[in-house]
Design an enzyme around this catalytic site. Structure first.
Site, PDB file in Angstrom:
ATOM      1  CG  MET A 265       1.818 106.567 -20.536  1.00  0.00           C
ATOM      2  SD  MET A 265       1.951 106.637 -19.516  1.00  0.00           S
ATOM      3  CE  MET A 265       1.122 106.794 -17.916  1.00  0.00           C
TER       4      MET A 265
ATOM      5  CE  LYS B 296      11.371 107.665 -13.891  1.00  0.00           C
ATOM      6  NZ  LYS B 296      11.038 106.933 -14.082  1.00  0.00           N
TER       7      LYS B 296
ATOM      8  CG  ASP C 158       8.644 114.733 -16.606  1.00  0.00           C
ATOM      9  OD1 ASP C 158       9.837 114.568 -15.797  1.00  0.00           O
ATOM     10  OD2 ASP C 158       7.285 114.548 -16.922  1.00  0.00           O
TER      11      ASP C 158
END
Length: 187
Positions: free
Chosen positions: A170, A57, A35
Protein backbone atom coordinates in the site's frame (compact mmCIF):
# COMPACT_ATOMS: atom_id res chain seq x y z
CA UNK A 1 -26.59 -23.74 17.53
CA UNK A 2 -22.96 -23.78 16.36
CA UNK A 3 -21.90 -20.56 14.64
CA UNK A 4 -18.64 -20.21 12.75
CA UNK A 5 -17.22 -17.60 10.41
CA UNK A 6 -14.41 -18.76 8.15
CA UNK A 7 -11.80 -16.03 7.63
CA UNK A 8 -10.46 -17.08 4.24
CA UNK A 9 -7.48 -15.68 2.39
CA UNK A 10 -8.22 -15.20 -1.31
CA UNK A 11 -4.57 -14.85 -2.23
CA UNK A 12 -3.35 -12.35 -4.83
CA UNK A 13 -6.38 -12.72 -7.10
CA UNK A 14 -5.68 -15.81 -9.18
CA UNK A 15 -8.11 -18.64 -8.32
CA UNK A 16 -5.34 -21.17 -9.04
CA UNK A 17 -3.49 -19.81 -5.99
CA UNK A 18 -6.32 -20.52 -3.53
CA UNK A 19 -5.91 -23.32 -1.04
CA UNK A 20 -8.13 -26.35 -1.52
CA UNK A 21 -9.80 -25.47 1.77
CA UNK A 22 -10.65 -21.98 0.51
CA UNK A 23 -12.09 -23.29 -2.76
CA UNK A 24 -14.18 -25.90 -0.94
CA UNK A 25 -15.63 -23.35 1.49
CA UNK A 26 -16.54 -20.96 -1.34
CA UNK A 27 -18.49 -23.75 -3.02
CA UNK A 28 -20.38 -24.52 0.21
CA UNK A 29 -20.97 -21.02 1.57
CA UNK A 30 -24.41 -19.62 2.28
CA UNK A 31 -22.96 -16.12 2.63
CA UNK A 32 -19.68 -14.64 1.39
CA UNK A 33 -18.60 -11.24 2.69
CA UNK A 34 -15.71 -10.14 0.49
CA UNK A 35 -13.18 -7.38 -0.03
CA UNK A 36 -13.19 -5.21 -3.14
CA UNK A 37 -9.82 -6.54 -4.29
CA UNK A 38 -10.84 -10.20 -4.44
CA UNK A 39 -10.41 -11.32 -8.05
CA UNK A 40 -13.50 -12.07 -10.17
CA UNK A 41 -12.18 -15.58 -10.95
CA UNK A 42 -12.18 -16.28 -7.22
CA UNK A 43 -15.76 -15.03 -6.86
CA UNK A 44 -16.80 -17.36 -9.71
CA UNK A 45 -16.18 -20.24 -7.27
CA UNK A 46 -18.88 -19.02 -4.88
CA UNK A 47 -21.98 -21.23 -4.69
CA UNK A 48 -24.82 -19.85 -6.85
CA UNK A 49 -27.20 -19.73 -3.89
CA UNK A 50 -24.86 -17.76 -1.66
CA UNK A 51 -25.54 -14.23 -0.54
CA UNK A 52 -22.61 -12.16 -1.83
CA UNK A 53 -21.80 -8.92 0.00
CA UNK A 54 -18.92 -6.61 -0.99
CA UNK A 55 -17.53 -4.65 1.95
CA UNK A 56 -14.50 -3.27 0.20
CA UNK A 57 -12.64 -0.26 1.42
CA UNK A 58 -11.63 2.39 -1.07
CA UNK A 59 -8.80 4.78 -0.33
CA UNK A 60 -10.32 8.27 -0.36
CA UNK A 61 -13.74 6.96 -1.43
CA UNK A 62 -16.85 5.61 0.26
CA UNK A 63 -15.95 2.67 2.46
CA UNK A 64 -17.45 0.36 5.00
CA UNK A 65 -16.43 1.17 8.57
CA UNK A 66 -14.60 -1.71 10.25
CA UNK A 67 -17.16 -1.82 13.08
CA UNK A 68 -19.97 -2.19 10.51
CA UNK A 69 -18.18 -5.09 8.80
CA UNK A 70 -17.76 -6.82 12.16
CA UNK A 71 -21.46 -6.28 13.02
CA UNK A 72 -22.46 -7.66 9.60
CA UNK A 73 -20.35 -10.79 10.16
CA UNK A 74 -21.93 -11.38 13.56
CA UNK A 75 -25.42 -10.95 12.07
CA UNK A 76 -24.78 -13.28 9.14
CA UNK A 77 -23.22 -15.92 11.39
CA UNK A 78 -26.43 -15.95 13.41
CA UNK A 79 -28.61 -16.40 10.30
CA UNK A 80 -26.59 -18.57 7.88
CA UNK A 81 -25.07 -22.04 8.04
CA UNK A 82 -21.70 -21.38 6.39
CA UNK A 83 -20.32 -17.84 6.39
CA UNK A 84 -17.06 -16.98 4.63
CA UNK A 85 -15.27 -13.69 5.18
CA UNK A 86 -13.15 -13.60 2.01
CA UNK A 87 -10.15 -11.33 2.30
CA UNK A 88 -7.62 -10.43 -0.37
CA UNK A 89 -4.21 -11.95 0.26
CA UNK A 90 -3.81 -13.43 3.73
CA UNK A 91 -6.33 -12.56 6.49
CA UNK A 92 -3.64 -11.74 9.04
CA UNK A 93 -1.27 -9.72 6.80
CA UNK A 94 -2.60 -6.14 6.88
CA UNK A 95 -6.09 -7.52 6.28
CA UNK A 96 -7.66 -6.64 9.64
CA UNK A 97 -8.52 -10.30 10.07
CA UNK A 98 -7.20 -10.19 13.62
CA UNK A 99 -9.68 -7.47 14.53
CA UNK A 100 -12.54 -9.38 12.92
CA UNK A 101 -11.59 -12.60 14.75
CA UNK A 102 -11.57 -10.76 18.09
CA UNK A 103 -14.98 -9.18 17.43
CA UNK A 104 -16.52 -12.50 16.35
CA UNK A 105 -15.15 -14.41 19.33
CA UNK A 106 -16.39 -11.66 21.68
CA UNK A 107 -19.87 -12.23 20.20
CA UNK A 108 -19.63 -15.97 20.91
CA UNK A 109 -18.94 -16.97 17.31
CA UNK A 110 -16.20 -19.45 16.43
CA UNK A 111 -13.61 -18.42 13.88
CA UNK A 112 -11.76 -20.71 11.51
CA UNK A 113 -8.74 -19.25 9.72
CA UNK A 114 -7.92 -20.43 6.20
CA UNK A 115 -4.59 -18.80 5.26
CA UNK A 116 -4.03 -17.29 1.83
CA UNK A 117 -0.97 -16.41 -0.18
CA UNK A 118 0.04 -12.83 0.60
CA UNK A 119 0.79 -10.45 -2.25
CA UNK A 120 3.91 -9.59 -0.23
CA UNK A 121 5.49 -12.81 -1.48
CA UNK A 122 3.29 -13.60 -4.51
CA UNK A 123 3.93 -10.37 -6.44
CA UNK A 124 7.73 -10.54 -6.20
CA UNK A 125 7.63 -14.27 -7.04
CA UNK A 126 5.46 -13.61 -10.12
CA UNK A 127 8.09 -11.09 -11.25
CA UNK A 128 10.89 -13.62 -10.65
CA UNK A 129 12.23 -11.81 -7.58
CA UNK A 130 12.97 -13.95 -4.50
CA UNK A 131 12.30 -12.15 -1.23
CA UNK A 132 15.07 -14.20 0.36
CA UNK A 133 18.21 -15.56 -1.28
CA UNK A 134 20.91 -17.57 0.43
CA UNK A 135 23.72 -15.18 -0.60
CA UNK A 136 21.85 -11.87 -0.63
CA UNK A 137 19.03 -11.66 1.90
CA UNK A 138 18.48 -13.91 4.89
CA UNK A 139 15.22 -12.24 5.84
CA UNK A 140 12.30 -10.18 4.66
CA UNK A 141 10.55 -7.25 6.32
CA UNK A 142 6.95 -6.65 5.29
CA UNK A 143 5.49 -3.26 6.17
CA UNK A 144 2.59 -1.08 5.16
CA UNK A 145 2.87 2.54 4.14
CA UNK A 146 -0.63 3.12 5.55
CA UNK A 147 -0.10 3.15 9.31
CA UNK A 148 -2.81 3.64 11.89
CA UNK A 149 -2.62 7.36 12.75
CA UNK A 150 -2.71 6.49 16.47
CA UNK A 151 0.33 4.19 16.26
CA UNK A 152 4.02 4.96 16.08
CA UNK A 153 5.23 5.63 12.54
CA UNK A 154 7.64 3.18 10.99
CA UNK A 155 11.34 3.69 11.59
CA UNK A 156 12.39 3.82 7.93
CA UNK A 157 16.03 4.35 8.89
CA UNK A 158 16.06 1.13 10.94
CA UNK A 159 14.41 -0.73 8.06
CA UNK A 160 17.11 0.58 5.72
CA UNK A 161 19.82 -0.77 8.06
CA UNK A 162 18.13 -4.14 8.73
CA UNK A 163 19.77 -5.92 5.81
CA UNK A 164 16.56 -7.70 4.82
CA UNK A 165 14.52 -7.50 1.67
CA UNK A 166 11.92 -4.78 2.22
CA UNK A 167 8.40 -5.31 0.90
CA UNK A 168 6.17 -2.25 1.24
CA UNK A 169 2.46 -2.80 0.78
CA UNK A 170 0.00 0.00 0.00
CA UNK A 171 2.89 2.34 -0.75
CA UNK A 172 2.23 3.63 -4.27
CA UNK A 173 0.89 6.99 -3.12
CA UNK A 174 3.91 7.62 -0.89
CA UNK A 175 6.55 5.83 -3.01
CA UNK A 176 8.70 8.89 -3.74
CA UNK A 177 8.80 10.04 -0.10
CA UNK A 178 9.52 6.51 1.15
CA UNK A 179 12.31 6.07 -1.40
CA UNK A 180 13.84 9.39 -0.31
CA UNK A 181 13.79 8.30 3.35
CA UNK A 182 15.33 4.88 2.59
CA UNK A 183 17.98 6.29 0.26
CA UNK A 184 18.82 8.99 2.81
CA UNK A 185 19.33 6.23 5.38
CA UNK A 186 21.80 4.42 3.13
CA UNK A 187 19.68 1.74 1.45
Amino acid sequence: IHMTVHLVGAGPGDPDLLTLGAATLLGQADCVVHDRLVGPGVLDLVAPWAELIEVGKRGGGPSWRQADIEALLVDRARHHGTVVRLKGGAPFVFGRGGEEAIALRAAGIDVEIVPGVSSAVAAPAAAGVPVTHRHLASGVSIVTAEQDPASDPLDWEALARAGTTLVILMGARRAAAIADRLLGAGL
